[in-house]
Design a protein around this motif. Sequence first.
Motif, short mmCIF file in Angstrom:
data_model
loop_
_atom_site.label_atom_id
_atom_site.label_comp_id
_atom_site.label_asym_id
_atom_site.label_seq_id
_atom_site.Cartn_x
_atom_site.Cartn_y
_atom_site.Cartn_z
N VAL A 66 0.84 -1.21 0.00
CA VAL A 66 0.00 0.00 0.00
C VAL A 66 0.87 1.25 0.00
O VAL A 66 0.60 2.22 -0.73
CB VAL A 66 -0.94 0.00 1.23
N SER A 67 1.94 1.22 0.80
CA SER A 67 2.87 2.36 0.85
C SER A 67 3.49 2.61 -0.52
O SER A 67 3.58 3.76 -0.97
CB SER A 67 3.96 2.10 1.88
N GLN A 68 3.89 1.53 -1.19
CA GLN A 68 4.50 1.66 -2.51
C GLN A 68 3.48 2.18 -3.53
O GLN A 68 3.80 3.02 -4.36
CB GLN A 68 5.04 0.30 -2.97
N GLY A 89 3.77 5.61 -5.49
CA GLY A 89 3.76 5.62 -6.95
C GLY A 89 2.71 6.54 -7.52
O GLY A 89 2.96 7.31 -8.45
N VAL A 90 1.50 6.51 -6.94
CA VAL A 90 0.42 7.38 -7.42
C VAL A 90 0.75 8.85 -7.16
O VAL A 90 0.56 9.71 -8.02
CB VAL A 90 -0.91 6.99 -6.74
N VAL A 91 1.27 9.13 -5.96
CA VAL A 91 1.65 10.51 -5.63
C VAL A 91 2.75 10.99 -6.57
O VAL A 91 2.70 12.11 -7.10
CB VAL A 91 2.12 10.61 -4.16
N LEU A 92 3.75 10.14 -6.80
CA LEU A 92 4.84 10.49 -7.71
C LEU A 92 4.31 10.74 -9.11
O LEU A 92 4.62 11.75 -9.75
CB LEU A 92 5.89 9.38 -7.72
N GLY A 93 3.50 9.79 -9.60
CA GLY A 93 2.96 9.93 -10.95
C GLY A 93 2.10 11.17 -11.11
O GLY A 93 2.12 11.83 -12.15
N ASN A 111 16.68 9.18 -8.49
CA ASN A 111 16.43 10.30 -7.57
C ASN A 111 15.29 10.10 -6.58
O ASN A 111 15.12 10.92 -5.68
CB ASN A 111 16.15 11.57 -8.39
N ILE A 112 14.52 9.02 -6.71
CA ILE A 112 13.35 8.86 -5.84
C ILE A 112 13.75 8.79 -4.36
O ILE A 112 13.03 9.26 -3.49
CB ILE A 112 12.53 7.61 -6.24
N LYS A 113 14.91 8.23 -4.07
CA LYS A 113 15.34 8.08 -2.67
C LYS A 113 15.50 9.42 -1.97
O LYS A 113 15.46 9.49 -0.73
CB LYS A 113 16.66 7.31 -2.61
N ASP A 114 15.69 10.49 -2.73
CA ASP A 114 15.84 11.82 -2.13
C ASP A 114 14.50 12.45 -1.76
O ASP A 114 14.46 13.48 -1.07
CB ASP A 114 16.58 12.75 -3.09
N PHE A 169 11.72 0.33 -6.60
CA PHE A 169 10.83 -0.72 -7.13
C PHE A 169 9.88 -1.17 -6.04
O PHE A 169 10.30 -1.45 -4.92
CB PHE A 169 11.64 -1.92 -7.63
N PRO A 170 8.57 -1.24 -6.32
CA PRO A 170 7.94 -0.98 -7.61
C PRO A 170 7.31 0.42 -7.71
O PRO A 170 6.46 0.65 -8.57
CB PRO A 170 6.86 -2.04 -7.66
N ALA A 171 7.71 1.36 -6.83
CA ALA A 171 7.06 2.67 -6.81
C ALA A 171 7.15 3.38 -8.16
O ALA A 171 6.17 3.95 -8.64
CB ALA A 171 7.69 3.54 -5.72
N VAL A 172 8.33 3.34 -8.80
CA VAL A 172 8.49 4.02 -10.09
C VAL A 172 7.64 3.36 -11.16
O VAL A 172 7.04 4.03 -12.00
CB VAL A 172 9.98 4.05 -10.49
N GLU A 173 7.59 2.01 -11.12
CA GLU A 173 6.76 1.30 -12.10
C GLU A 173 5.28 1.64 -11.91
O GLU A 173 4.54 1.81 -12.89
CB GLU A 173 6.97 -0.22 -11.96
N ILE A 174 4.84 1.73 -10.66
CA ILE A 174 3.45 2.10 -10.38
C ILE A 174 3.17 3.52 -10.86
O ILE A 174 2.12 3.79 -11.46
CB ILE A 174 3.16 1.97 -8.88
#
Length: 348
Positions: free
Chosen positions: A56-58, A62-66, A242-245, A252-257
């Motif tokens: 759920v966190s991922q 992912g949705v927030v990032l996208g 850069n997502i770790k910053d 993974f899999p946040a960027v894919e989501i």
Amino acid sequence: MEENKDLQNVQETEESYDEEYEEYYEESKVKTVLKKIFSVVFNKKVIAVILVLVVVSQVITGVVLGSAVVKPDSFAESSKAENIIRFPLSEPAYVKWLEGKAEKVMMKNSDGKNLSGITLSDNATSHSYIIMCHPLTSGALDMASYAYHFYDLGFNVIIPDSRGYGDDEYSKISFGYFEKHDILDWVNAIVKKDDKAKIFLFGVGMGGSTVLMASELNLPDNVKAIISDSAYSDVKALFKENIKDFYPVPSFPAVEIASLYVKATEGWSFGDADVVESVKKSQVPVLIIHGAEDTIVPVDQSNDLYEACPVKGSDHLLIRGAMHAQTQNFKSEKYWQGVDEFILKNLG
């Protein structure tokens, strides 16, 4: 005497044993407690709950990032894109010069939407043009020092606003994926006005990747070469780096989501914006510029881009010590010497 000595040895041994036993006993109590904790933590139901929470966190990340990355407002100090958090690309004196000299320009693209930008067109007798694309955290005016140099060389300068940055009809960006078609529209507008035009494409950061993605299109012969500074090789690699910053989760899999979310809502995915694959289809020479100390876009990505260049005369300029999008500021003389030589070689 011997008996007393033996008795002393026995007592010392017993004392030592007692100490060891006490240590063991204390350790056993700790282990017993830990065992109880582990029995709870590693209970199948608890593991399942933890896994669900991680997923759920991922998904949320992912949705927030996208949702965020396609909006220029996400990089702004307020809700307006003109208040973007700006990279210090140009000194204030250059920005002031450009503000006083540039003219605002509007144009409809092939989708029938309005695009905006600024232009320096005082070099009326010149048939040399350069279209300059700004980075993610900058706007057209931030390209002032670059504009000054090319204008001084006799170029007519056009600096389009990336989608969502100026007065166009867009509110979201695609990191060059859709914007590459806008670049072709700007090129065609110049050729329609001046069929003798000799056009160069130039960009920094996201703008550098945008002009490189435009290289795969059916560009007219008027386009002589492309210059790209601090470009990423593909959008997925950019976010994985850069997502770790920004988010405390693995890439993974946040960027894919996030990519799937963008695909569903905006019609393109991070995998679609593959700059290397675009460069492989280029019909013109390409100059790849990169800072060796770039921590936003690792220098390896510039190597991948250069190796993909199929046209003879392409080149790779590495500025040692420079960080992301700071190559012209770090070693200005080397930077402009490399750029000018490349332009002269391809101007004809």
